[in-house]
Scaffold this motif. Structure first.
Motif, PDB file in Angstrom:
ATOM      1  N   ALA A  51       0.900  -1.164  -0.113  1.00 14.33           N
ATOM      2  CA  ALA A  51      -0.153  -0.077   0.114  1.00 14.33           C
ATOM      3  C   ALA A  51       0.934   1.317   0.077  1.00 14.33           C
ATOM      4  N   ARG A  52       2.011   1.387   0.549  1.00 19.29           N
ATOM      5  CA  ARG A  52       3.169   2.343   0.608  1.00 19.29           C
ATOM      6  C   ARG A  52       3.532   2.455  -0.799  1.00 19.29           C
ATOM      7  N   ARG A  53       3.836   1.500  -1.388  1.00 19.76           N
ATOM      8  CA  ARG A  53       4.221   1.406  -2.767  1.00 19.76           C
ATOM      9  C   ARG A  53       3.205   1.785  -3.754  1.00 19.76           C
ATOM     10  N   LEU A  54       2.477   0.933  -3.987  1.00 22.60           N
ATOM     11  CA  LEU A  54       1.173   1.080  -5.000  1.00 22.60           C
ATOM     12  C   LEU A  54      -0.018   0.117  -4.804  1.00 22.60           C
ATOM     13  N   ALA A  55      -1.237   0.538  -4.488  1.00 20.74           N
ATOM     14  CA  ALA A  55      -2.212  -0.449  -4.265  1.00 20.74           C
ATOM     15  C   ALA A  55      -3.453   0.182  -4.550  1.00 20.74           C
ATOM     16  N   LEU A  56      -4.350  -0.845  -4.746  1.00 21.20           N
ATOM     17  CA  LEU A  56      -5.589  -0.584  -5.281  1.00 21.20           C
ATOM     18  C   LEU A  56      -6.807  -0.874  -4.185  1.00 21.20           C
ATOM     19  N   ALA A  57      -7.716  -0.110  -3.477  1.00 17.19           N
ATOM     20  CA  ALA A  57      -8.537  -0.591  -2.718  1.00 17.19           C
ATOM     21  C   ALA A  57      -9.946  -0.358  -2.992  1.00 17.19           C
ATOM     22  N   GLU A 173      -3.080  17.985  -1.747  1.00 14.26           N
ATOM     23  CA  GLU A 173      -3.972  17.238  -1.046  1.00 14.26           C
ATOM     24  C   GLU A 173      -5.557  17.824  -0.860  1.00 14.26           C
ATOM     25  N   LEU A 174      -6.271  17.249  -1.213  1.00 10.09           N
ATOM     26  CA  LEU A 174      -7.778  17.562  -1.214  1.00 10.09           C
ATOM     27  C   LEU A 174      -7.994  18.216  -2.484  1.00 10.09           C
ATOM     28  N   GLU A 175      -7.612  18.371  -3.298  1.00 13.13           N
ATOM     29  CA  GLU A 175      -7.558  19.033  -4.627  1.00 13.13           C
ATOM     30  C   GLU A 175      -8.402  17.857  -5.479  1.00 13.13           C
ATOM     31  N   ILE A 176      -9.175  18.291  -6.315  1.00 13.37           N
ATOM     32  CA  ILE A 176     -10.136  17.355  -7.160  1.00 13.37           C
ATOM     33  C   ILE A 176      -9.958  17.484  -8.605  1.00 13.37           C
ATOM     34  N   ALA A 177      -9.823  16.284  -9.317  1.00 12.61           N
ATOM     35  CA  ALA A 177      -9.553  16.496 -10.811  1.00 12.61           C
ATOM     36  C   ALA A 177     -10.932  15.509 -11.410  1.00 12.61           C
ATOM     37  N   ASP A 192      -4.345  11.926   1.265  1.00 11.88           N
ATOM     38  CA  ASP A 192      -3.378  10.997   1.721  1.00 11.88           C
ATOM     39  C   ASP A 192      -3.605  10.367   2.976  1.00 11.88           C
ATOM     40  N   LEU A 193      -2.801   8.988   3.062  1.00 14.36           N
ATOM     41  CA  LEU A 193      -3.160   8.098   4.370  1.00 14.36           C
ATOM     42  C   LEU A 193      -1.804   8.501   4.880  1.00 14.36           C
ATOM     43  N   GLY A 194      -1.756   9.363   6.118  1.00 14.13           N
ATOM     44  CA  GLY A 194      -0.581   9.693   6.811  1.00 14.13           C
ATOM     45  C   GLY A 194       0.214  10.144   5.632  1.00 14.13           C
ATOM     46  N   ASP A 195       1.627   9.715   5.628  1.00 13.95           N
ATOM     47  CA  ASP A 195       2.601  10.330   4.585  1.00 13.95           C
ATOM     48  C   ASP A 195       2.647   9.410   3.326  1.00 13.95           C
ATOM     49  N   THR A 196       1.621   8.576   3.045  1.00 13.99           N
ATOM     50  CA  THR A 196       1.674   7.877   1.802  1.00 13.99           C
ATOM     51  C   THR A 196       0.507   8.474   0.943  1.00 13.99           C
ATOM     52  N   PRO A 197       0.870   9.168  -0.289  1.00 12.15           N
ATOM     53  CA  PRO A 197       0.053   9.756  -1.226  1.00 12.15           C
ATOM     54  C   PRO A 197      -1.070   8.771  -1.729  1.00 12.15           C
ATOM     55  N   ALA A 198      -2.426   9.199  -1.613  1.00  9.78           N
ATOM     56  CA  ALA A 198      -3.506   8.405  -1.894  1.00  9.78           C
ATOM     57  C   ALA A 198      -4.469   9.303  -2.682  1.00  9.78           C
ATOM     58  N   TYR A 199      -5.453   8.694  -3.648  1.00 10.17           N
ATOM     59  CA  TYR A 199      -6.336   9.266  -4.362  1.00 10.17           C
ATOM     60  C   TYR A 199      -7.617   8.294  -4.382  1.00 10.17           C
ATOM     61  N   LEU A 235      -2.733   2.432   7.496  1.00  8.78           N
ATOM     62  CA  LEU A 235      -1.687   3.515   7.047  1.00  8.78           C
ATOM     63  C   LEU A 235      -2.384   4.912   7.475  1.00  8.78           C
ATOM     64  N   ALA A 236      -3.521   5.053   7.591  1.00  6.68           N
ATOM     65  CA  ALA A 236      -4.093   6.318   7.935  1.00  6.68           C
ATOM     66  C   ALA A 236      -3.987   6.698   9.429  1.00  6.68           C
ATOM     67  N   GLY A 237      -3.620   5.631  10.029  1.00  9.19           N
ATOM     68  CA  GLY A 237      -3.631   5.954  11.580  1.00  9.19           C
ATOM     69  C   GLY A 237      -4.946   5.644  12.338  1.00  9.19           C
ATOM     70  N   LEU A 238      -5.992   5.037  11.746  1.00  9.55           N
ATOM     71  CA  LEU A 238      -7.274   4.988  12.353  1.00  9.55           C
ATOM     72  C   LEU A 238      -7.446   3.722  12.999  1.00  9.55           C
TER      73      LEU A 238
END
Lengths: 238, 98
Positions: A51-57, A173-177, A192-199, A235-238
């Motif tokens: 998930a830190r490298r590249l993952a789909l959920a 972060e929080l920008e939308i395309a 982002d999930l903590g310091d991991t970029p996420a979209y 990853l999000a610390g939740l």
């Protein structure tokens, strides 16, 4: 298939990609009226590295709801939702949910990644009694799939399928395309999930299976994999 | 092309929607002028105002484009031009039927 006895097909709500999740060996848990993929790998630490490298959920069963209409933003503000004035920006709520302002008259609400936010449920109930207000709910919970792509290599992968530059230095972060992803219309929100970029990626549920396969194919050269919601939460610390 | 809502996007995300023209009063206009309004385009050379759609957001806006050079001069929301709601009186009151 699943090892815990939770079978997606036997529950009232199903993700549009539940067959793909089951085929990939998901461990399902019951939540949000259906079966969500909690994890895939036997080794939890390895799945976090993925998930830190590249993952789909798959988030499709988590609460998400849209509102449209002339008074959408005013009405949501009266309901206590924090929505700013800028379009194509998501606004974080106190419970972790996001209010994604897609246009002056359209807002998409998505729960926090743990799925604990009650915002969508509360607003869906509130909307049904305000018939005179020009802000009507759009059932994105059923109409939109919701995926999440995480990892340091996510932007490089997106460059193959999406014309908008999603690199972290260019796309905050929080920008939308709202753009074309693998030639289909989609909403992309960086969260982002903590310091991991996420979209987050949301789009028409009829094309969920197509995009799921496209993204997995695009991720292959970057050594991407699947992540369950439990991994995302950690990853999000939740 | 720069979408007024979404910013610069690949041209493949846009669809052309015809010239921006005013609508003659449907109650008083002659058949010939109505046919002209519905079916005929000016097709002028130079800077013209056109409707364009950003497909990914189903967002209609107006672009000024030079038809000689294909240069897009500027783009803006349709609300800059159309400031009033257009409604049509329906004979017999509520509901227009089909």
């Amino acid at each position: 298939m699943s090892d815990g006895g939770v079978s997606p097909a036997e529950l009232p709500r199903r993700s549009p990609v539940y067959r793909e999740l089951a085929f990939a060996g998901a461990r399902f848990v019951e939540a949000h009226g259906g079966a969500v993929a909690e994890s895939f790998a036997i080794d939890a630490a390895a799945e976090i590295r993925t998930a830190r490298r590249l993952a789909l959920a798959d988030f499709s069963l988590l609460p998400h709801l849209g509102f449209k209409g002339r008074e959408t933003v005013d009405w949501l503000r009266r309901q206590g939702v924090d929505v700013g004035d800028r379009d194509n920006l998501a606004y974080r709520q106190s419970d972790g949910a996001l209010a994604a302002r897609l246009a002056p008259r359209e807002v998409l609400l998505i729960s926090d990644v743990a799925g604990r936010s009650g915002l969508c449920k509360r607003l869906a109930a509130a909307a049904s009694i305000d018939e005179e207000i020009e802000a009507f709910p759009v059932p994105r919970g059923d109409g939109y799939f919701w995926f999440l792509v995480s990892g340091e290599r996510a932007a490089a992968m997106f460059a193959k399928v999406c014309g908008v530059d999603l690199r972290t230095g260019k796309f905050s972060e929080l920008e939308i395309a709202q753009t074309s992803v693998a030639r289909m219309n989609a909403v992309v929100v960086r969260d982002d999930l903590g310091d991991t970029p996420a979209y987050h990626i949301l789009g028409d549920v009829a094309s969920a299976g197509y995009l799921w396969a496209c993204l997995l194919d695009a991720m292959e050269e970057f050594d991407g994999g699947l992540a369950g919601l439990g991994t995302v939460r950690r990853l999000a610390g939740l | 092309m720069r979408c007024p809502l979404n910013g610069p996007r690949n041209i493949s995300e846009f669809v052309y929607g015809g010239e921006v023209v005013g609508m003659p009063d449907p109650e008083t206009v002659s058949d010939a002028d109505w046919a002209d309004h519905v079916f005929l385009e000016d097709n002028r050379r130079g800077v013209v105002r056109e409707w364009w759609l950003h497909v990914a957001t189903a967002y209609w806006f107006i672009a000024e484009r030079d038809t000689a050079t294909d240069e897009i001069v500027r783009t803006y929301p349709s609300s800059d031009v159309f400031t009033e709601r257009v409604s049509f009186p329906v004979p017999g009151g509520k509901g227009g039927g089909t």
